[in-house]
Design an enzyme around this catalytic site. Sequence first.
Site, PDB file in Angstrom:
ATOM      1  N   GLU A 117       0.827  -1.213   0.000  1.00 41.91           N
ATOM      2  CA  GLU A 117       0.000   0.000   0.000  1.00 41.91           C
ATOM      3  C   GLU A 117       0.859   1.260   0.000  1.00 41.91           C
ATOM      4  O   GLU A 117       0.591   2.217  -0.741  1.00 41.91           O
ATOM      5  CB  GLU A 117      -0.935   0.011   1.211  1.00 41.91           C
ATOM      6  CG  GLU A 117      -1.817   1.249   1.267  1.00 41.91           C
ATOM      7  CD  GLU A 117      -2.667   1.329   2.529  1.00 41.91           C
ATOM      8  OE1 GLU A 117      -2.966   2.456   2.963  1.00 41.91           O
ATOM      9  OE2 GLU A 117      -3.028   0.270   3.072  1.00 41.91           O
ATOM     10  N   CYS A 174      -8.203   3.203   8.416  1.00 43.56           N
ATOM     11  CA  CYS A 174      -9.595   2.956   8.048  1.00 43.56           C
ATOM     12  C   CYS A 174     -10.423   2.534   9.261  1.00 43.56           C
ATOM     13  O   CYS A 174      -9.901   2.078  10.279  1.00 43.56           O
ATOM     14  CB  CYS A 174      -9.681   1.912   6.935  1.00 43.56           C
ATOM     15  SG  CYS A 174      -9.467   0.213   7.469  1.00 43.56           S
TER      16      CYS A 174
END
Length: 217
Positions: free
Chosen positions: A128, A193
């Site tokens: 990521e 998140c």
Amino acid sequence: MPHTILLAEPRGFCAGVVRAIDVLDQVLDREEGPVYAFHEIVHNRYVVDRFRERGAVFVDSVSEIPEGSRVVFSAHGVSPLVVQEALDRRLKVIDATCPLVTKVHLETKKAAKDGYDVLIVGHEGHDEVEGTKGEAPDRTRVVDRPKDVQALGTLTRPIFVVTQTTLSVDDTRETIDAIRARYPDAQIRNDICYATTNRQAAVKEIAQRAGLVIVVE
């Protein structure tokens, strides 16, 4: 004496990972192999091995994929360079990047365009982070811990901070505090998140009631 098993709630894969798994699952159902996936679709050996048995081929470089083949990008996202390499090889791309990761990419790209230096709080080398860094490689640095912040040289441009979406909330807070202390005017986004945050809170709660916590990954 029998033991009581407590199950944390929420638990399991987040929505972004479930979405990526479903995408690859559907592609394998409707297309003859091989179907390629750029990086492992999720960090779970059982899921990845099951997909391999069905004909999925996981690669770490676009150059490993024959021209014109089908490729699925994992939930972790990819850099613009990887996207261009896929186009150059005429690959049939399905992008299963998590929407929350895409949001971090867009923040990074806009910040660099607006004249900021970008700090990514995350793990160097993580899929990521590599994808996010690729949005503005000449303007972006990765910091993992407070000591990494102290090791930064003088930054003359304004600073914009984004985070990897799957970090320890507590560890990230310490790194963000170090950034604020050194660069008080930094523009900071906390991009961890909701699924990661909620699952860490659930583990903390269950740890207060359990003699042993087992994390299945």
